[in-house]
Design a protein around this motif. Structure first.
Motif, PDB file in Angstrom:
ATOM      1  N   LEU A 101      11.557  -4.240  -9.415  1.00  0.00           N
ATOM      2  CA  LEU A 101       9.977  -4.445 -10.067  1.00  0.00           C
ATOM      3  C   LEU A 101       8.935  -4.109  -9.382  1.00  0.00           C
ATOM      4  O   LEU A 101       7.733  -4.149  -9.869  1.00  0.00           O
ATOM      5  CB  LEU A 101       9.870  -5.950 -10.287  1.00  0.00           C
ATOM      6  N   LEU A 102       8.886  -4.119  -7.831  1.00  0.00           N
ATOM      7  CA  LEU A 102       7.648  -3.706  -7.166  1.00  0.00           C
ATOM      8  C   LEU A 102       7.616  -2.302  -7.117  1.00  0.00           C
ATOM      9  O   LEU A 102       6.351  -1.803  -6.943  1.00  0.00           O
ATOM     10  CB  LEU A 102       7.825  -4.135  -5.597  1.00  0.00           C
ATOM     11  N   ILE A 103       8.556  -1.690  -7.579  1.00  0.00           N
ATOM     12  CA  ILE A 103       8.206   0.109  -7.720  1.00  0.00           C
ATOM     13  C   ILE A 103       7.362   0.334  -8.786  1.00  0.00           C
ATOM     14  O   ILE A 103       6.099   0.855  -8.388  1.00  0.00           O
ATOM     15  CB  ILE A 103       9.589   0.623  -7.533  1.00  0.00           C
ATOM     16  N   PRO A 104       7.405   0.195  -9.903  1.00  0.00           N
ATOM     17  CA  PRO A 104       6.541   0.186 -10.945  1.00  0.00           C
ATOM     18  C   PRO A 104       5.221  -0.679 -10.709  1.00  0.00           C
ATOM     19  O   PRO A 104       4.202   0.097 -11.012  1.00  0.00           O
ATOM     20  CB  PRO A 104       7.021  -0.275 -12.326  1.00  0.00           C
ATOM     21  N   ALA A 105       5.293  -1.568  -9.963  1.00  0.00           N
ATOM     22  CA  ALA A 105       3.949  -2.379  -9.816  1.00  0.00           C
ATOM     23  C   ALA A 105       3.063  -1.434  -8.862  1.00  0.00           C
ATOM     24  O   ALA A 105       1.889  -1.677  -8.940  1.00  0.00           O
ATOM     25  CB  ALA A 105       4.391  -3.842  -8.991  1.00  0.00           C
ATOM     26  N   VAL A 106       3.234  -0.611  -7.955  1.00  0.00           N
ATOM     27  CA  VAL A 106       2.562   0.121  -7.231  1.00  0.00           C
ATOM     28  C   VAL A 106       1.740   1.184  -7.831  1.00  0.00           C
ATOM     29  O   VAL A 106       0.801   1.683  -7.535  1.00  0.00           O
ATOM     30  CB  VAL A 106       3.720   0.889  -6.040  1.00  0.00           C
ATOM     31  N   LEU A 107       2.258   1.303  -9.025  1.00  0.00           N
ATOM     32  CA  LEU A 107       1.630   2.509 -10.020  1.00  0.00           C
ATOM     33  C   LEU A 107       0.279   1.909 -10.218  1.00  0.00           C
ATOM     34  O   LEU A 107      -0.545   2.816 -10.644  1.00  0.00           O
ATOM     35  CB  LEU A 107       2.582   2.774 -11.392  1.00  0.00           C
ATOM     36  N   LEU A 108       0.155   0.612 -10.489  1.00  0.00           N
ATOM     37  CA  LEU A 108      -1.143   0.168 -10.948  1.00  0.00           C
ATOM     38  C   LEU A 108      -2.342   0.146  -9.889  1.00  0.00           C
ATOM     39  O   LEU A 108      -3.666   0.867 -10.222  1.00  0.00           O
ATOM     40  CB  LEU A 108      -1.133  -1.330 -11.432  1.00  0.00           C
ATOM     41  N   PRO A 109      -2.077  -0.253  -8.618  1.00  0.00           N
ATOM     42  CA  PRO A 109      -2.927  -0.106  -7.756  1.00  0.00           C
ATOM     43  C   PRO A 109      -3.254   1.611  -7.445  1.00  0.00           C
ATOM     44  O   PRO A 109      -4.577   2.076  -7.254  1.00  0.00           O
ATOM     45  CB  PRO A 109      -2.848  -0.420  -6.310  1.00  0.00           C
ATOM     46  N   ALA A 110      -2.228   2.473  -7.563  1.00  0.00           N
ATOM     47  CA  ALA A 110      -2.354   3.803  -7.644  1.00  0.00           C
ATOM     48  C   ALA A 110      -3.407   4.328  -8.702  1.00  0.00           C
ATOM     49  O   ALA A 110      -4.280   5.232  -8.186  1.00  0.00           O
ATOM     50  CB  ALA A 110      -1.075   4.520  -7.406  1.00  0.00           C
ATOM     51  N   TYR A 111      -3.080   3.979  -9.859  1.00  0.00           N
ATOM     52  CA  TYR A 111      -4.042   4.378 -10.923  1.00  0.00           C
ATOM     53  C   TYR A 111      -5.378   3.734 -10.857  1.00  0.00           C
ATOM     54  O   TYR A 111      -6.402   4.711 -11.025  1.00  0.00           O
ATOM     55  CB  TYR A 111      -3.425   3.560 -12.147  1.00  0.00           C
ATOM     56  N   ARG A 112      -5.596   2.605 -10.166  1.00  0.00           N
ATOM     57  CA  ARG A 112      -7.116   2.215  -9.946  1.00  0.00           C
ATOM     58  C   ARG A 112      -7.648   2.960  -8.876  1.00  0.00           C
ATOM     59  O   ARG A 112      -8.801   3.075  -8.816  1.00  0.00           O
ATOM     60  CB  ARG A 112      -6.730   0.602  -9.658  1.00  0.00           C
ATOM     61  N   PHE A 113      -6.927   3.432  -7.938  1.00  0.00           N
ATOM     62  CA  PHE A 113      -7.127   4.114  -6.886  1.00  0.00           C
ATOM     63  C   PHE A 113      -7.800   5.647  -7.391  1.00  0.00           C
ATOM     64  O   PHE A 113      -9.021   5.947  -7.222  1.00  0.00           O
ATOM     65  CB  PHE A 113      -6.483   4.394  -5.756  1.00  0.00           C
ATOM     66  N   ARG A 114      -7.282   5.969  -8.295  1.00  0.00           N
ATOM     67  CA  ARG A 114      -7.467   7.258  -8.944  1.00  0.00           C
ATOM     68  C   ARG A 114      -8.465   7.210  -9.846  1.00  0.00           C
ATOM     69  O   ARG A 114      -9.513   8.190  -9.578  1.00  0.00           O
ATOM     70  CB  ARG A 114      -5.994   7.830  -9.692  1.00  0.00           C
TER      71      ARG A 114
ATOM     72  N   GLU B 131      -4.391  -0.353  -3.036  1.00  0.00           N
ATOM     73  CA  GLU B 131      -5.338  -1.187  -3.825  1.00  0.00           C
ATOM     74  C   GLU B 131      -6.765  -1.020  -3.455  1.00  0.00           C
ATOM     75  O   GLU B 131      -7.248  -1.231  -2.327  1.00  0.00           O
ATOM     76  CB  GLU B 131      -4.883  -2.532  -3.942  1.00  0.00           C
ATOM     77  N   PRO B 132      -7.590  -0.445  -4.308  1.00  0.00           N
ATOM     78  CA  PRO B 132      -9.046  -0.034  -3.625  1.00  0.00           C
ATOM     79  C   PRO B 132      -9.966  -1.542  -3.677  1.00  0.00           C
ATOM     80  O   PRO B 132     -10.849  -1.679  -2.890  1.00  0.00           O
ATOM     81  CB  PRO B 132      -9.847   0.798  -4.874  1.00  0.00           C
ATOM     82  N   ASN B 133      -9.617  -2.422  -4.509  1.00  0.00           N
ATOM     83  CA  ASN B 133     -10.348  -3.720  -4.502  1.00  0.00           C
ATOM     84  C   ASN B 133      -9.868  -4.794  -3.478  1.00  0.00           C
ATOM     85  O   ASN B 133      -8.704  -4.928  -3.425  1.00  0.00           O
ATOM     86  CB  ASN B 133     -10.345  -4.400  -5.903  1.00  0.00           C
ATOM     87  N   TYR B 134     -10.542  -5.234  -2.731  1.00  0.00           N
ATOM     88  CA  TYR B 134     -10.154  -6.121  -1.370  1.00  0.00           C
ATOM     89  C   TYR B 134      -9.611  -7.420  -1.800  1.00  0.00           C
ATOM     90  O   TYR B 134      -8.594  -7.860  -1.189  1.00  0.00           O
ATOM     91  CB  TYR B 134     -11.308  -6.351  -0.481  1.00  0.00           C
ATOM     92  N   ARG B 135     -10.321  -7.940  -2.923  1.00  0.00           N
ATOM     93  CA  ARG B 135      -9.745  -9.231  -3.531  1.00  0.00           C
ATOM     94  C   ARG B 135      -8.104  -8.919  -4.040  1.00  0.00           C
ATOM     95  O   ARG B 135      -7.242  -9.692  -3.776  1.00  0.00           O
ATOM     96  CB  ARG B 135     -10.307  -9.819  -4.488  1.00  0.00           C
ATOM     97  N   LEU B 136      -8.159  -7.957  -4.974  1.00  0.00           N
ATOM     98  CA  LEU B 136      -6.699  -7.491  -5.333  1.00  0.00           C
ATOM     99  C   LEU B 136      -5.885  -7.196  -4.341  1.00  0.00           C
ATOM    100  O   LEU B 136      -4.510  -7.372  -4.408  1.00  0.00           O
ATOM    101  CB  LEU B 136      -6.814  -6.374  -6.476  1.00  0.00           C
ATOM    102  N   LYS B 137      -6.306  -6.559  -3.237  1.00  0.00           N
ATOM    103  CA  LYS B 137      -5.609  -6.157  -2.089  1.00  0.00           C
ATOM    104  C   LYS B 137      -5.009  -7.548  -1.642  1.00  0.00           C
ATOM    105  O   LYS B 137      -3.557  -7.568  -1.166  1.00  0.00           O
ATOM    106  CB  LYS B 137      -6.397  -5.376  -0.967  1.00  0.00           C
TER     107      LYS B 137
END
Lengths: 234, 298
Positions: free
Chosen positions: A216-229, A174-180
């Motif tokens: 459920l955590l597996i697809p959840a990782v896709l969102l921060p990865a998308y936000r990073f990309r 996750e690139p955003n510190y608050r969301l991190k």
């Protein structure tokens, strides 16, 4: 997301597997040895119980009073999961090297899923060794009933480790510190669920449902990865 | 495959980091087959622009396209046509020369391992040499070899000169020049080393803080942009830039006045500002002098 098995898909996965193997093999081996050492300690501690007390007393404590002779193992999967995530993703986040992989002509979702699969497999192999050792140690000193109880007690700890791996990955990508911080808090909650102290083997009532929070955590990782990309949500 | 007229198009691009505006209404386009140099001082947003073009940053407003596709949504097939050199020759340093080639090769249908090894073997290192044990210059050759092996239609090189000494910079550009002779490829690069651009790029984009932009050919720029030297005498307040005077650089005994206009026009402007410009004389400039004159010293 379509995850069809094509020649390109297999080549992509092999390429990511190759990269991850080169990156994590030595630290992974170190983690494996440390976990092996811990299980050797569990074996010695279990033997020590029988040295210090009569066998029937130990059996009574373990089988009837619910004494956990392998309690040293409780936090090992969580620590292993956290370290494995750091080993795998910290080098990728240093200077944002993950951009190198995400620029490859492959869907970012597929790339991230491939990374997670490699990480979970590496984690699973270590936990397989731990649980196999636990089975052997327990079956050496106790009846079969104690083995199943031990596995049903240790399995949620293993799930906590997988959740710790995925949660740390959520936080690192996750690139955003608050969301991190938010992601880490959610992951800590999931890990806490699995570590909640109950009587030995109590989680056997849940069966397969035990894996749902981790799955459920597996697809959840896709969102921060998308936000990073793409540095965006929508 | 339909070939768009422009490989890169930037339309009304605005980008902000918090309250700080990096660009406001930036517009330019890069035609096929040209070598474009994006030049600007540190902090004007060169790397930010490349991140936006590659979809690693979302612009505040405006649209960027690469091969006609929105830059924030480049499909894998389009990304396969783009060879991207990240700032600092970023790469996976835990791999060896051979391993990194093996990692990249399956992803690119036109991969040519001869291009990679043809370049990397000139380093004289064994293929099991770890990248982390290489100098910055050697690493740059590995990264360039990987980009060349991709056979990209567009090469985006973000500060290729970072950390390279004169020899490696020359080597990098020589290899690049040889490579570009074969095929209709487009290059979009940024660099801090202005003098290297002189014999390499076809067109330059001067980017200034706030996103002011000048797109021109190097020849035109060097022919039209001029430096005039004005003695300071006892006057301590420098002339002010205006529609004729682009920039003023103050030195101990003189001012350098930069302008796209001829000496008479500049002289007239200076006189209007109360300066005695009778001793104004034109000074020859290198590209680097002209660049500093255009963008200003810090």
């Amino acid at each position: 997301m379509r995850l069809s098995v094509t020649r390109e898909g297999i080549d992509m996965f092999r390429s990511i597997l190759f990269k991850e193997y080169l990156k994590i093999r030595l630290p992974w081996l170190t983690l494996l040895i440390l976990n092996g050492g811990l299980m050797a300690y569990v074996a010695i501690a279990t033997r020590h119980l029988f040295v210090m007390d009569h066998a029937e007393m130990v059996w009574y404590q373990v089988l009837h009073l619910g004494r956990i002779h392998y309690s040293h193992l409780k936090y090992a999967p969580v620590v292993t999961g956290l370290l494995l995530s750091c080993i795998q993703y910290l080098p990728e986040m240093t200077s944002e090297r993950l951009r190198l992989t995400l620029h490859l002509p492959v869907s970012p979702n597929r790339l991230i899923i491939a990374h997670i699969m490699v990480g979970l497999t590496a984690f699973g192999l270590i936990l397989f060794v731990d649980l196999t050792a636990l089975t052997l140690i327990t079956s050496w000193y106790f009846p079969f009933e104690a083995v199943t109880t031990a596995l049903w007690t240790a399995l949620p700890w293993a799930m906590a480790g997988a959740a710790a791996y995925l949660g740390a990955t959520l936080g690192l990508l996750e690139p955003n510190y608050r969301l991190k911080l938010f992601n880490l808090a959610i992951a800590a909650g999931v890990v806490g669920l699995y570590l909640y102290p109950l009587s030995p083997g109590a989680y056997r009532l849940l069966g397969f449902k035990l894996t749902v929070p981790v799955l459920l955590l597996i697809p959840a990782v896709l969102l921060p990865a998308y936000r990073f990309r793409y540095r965006r949500v929508s | 495959m339909v070939k768009p007229k422009y490989i890169i198009e930037v339309n009304h691009l605005t980008h902000r980091f918090g309250q700080r505006t990096i660009y406001e209404d930036l517009n330019f386009s890069v035609p096929s087959g040209k070598i474009f140099g994006l030049l600007g001082k540190n902090g004007v947003g060169k790397t930010t622009l490349i991140k936006i073009l590659m979809g690693f940053l979302r612009p505040t407003h405006g649209r960027c396209t690469v091969f006609g596709e929105d830059s924030h949504n480049l499909p894998p097939a389009t990304r396969a046509r783009i060879g991207l050199l990240f700032e600092g020759h970023l790469t996976y340093e835990f791999m060896t020369i051979a391993q990194i080639e093996r990692f990249y090769a399956p992803h690119y249908p036109k991969w040519n391992r001869n291009d990679y090894y043809g370049l990397v073997d000139r380093l004289g290192l064994p293929h099991n040499h770890l990248i982390r044990n290489m100098s910055c210059g050697q690493r740059s050759q590995v990264v360039l070899g990987l980009i060349m092996a991709q056979q990209p239609d567009l090469l985006i090189l973000d500060d290729y000169s970072m950390g390279l000494d004169a020899g490696y910079r020359r080597l990098f550009l020589d290899y690049m020049r040889e490579y570009l002779e074969n095929g209709d490829r487009t290059v979009f690069l940024t660099s801090h080393v202005i003098q290297d651009m002189e014999k390499f790029v076809d067109e330059v984009i001067f980017l200034e803080s706030g996103g002011r932009l000048l797109t021109t050919s190097l020849d035109t720029f060097m022919q039209t942009f001029r430096c005039y030297r004005l003695s300071r005498n006892h006057k301590s307040i420098a002339p002010a830039p205006d529609d004729v005077i682009k920039n003023i650089e103050t030195h101990a005994g003189y001012w350098d006045v930069f302008s796209f206009h001829d000496i008479y026009r500049v002289e007239e402007k200076l006189c209007r500002q109360g300066f005695n410009a009778s001793n104004l004389k034109m000074i020859n400039m290198t590209l680097e002098d002209a660049f500093i004159g255009y963008t200003g010293r810090y």
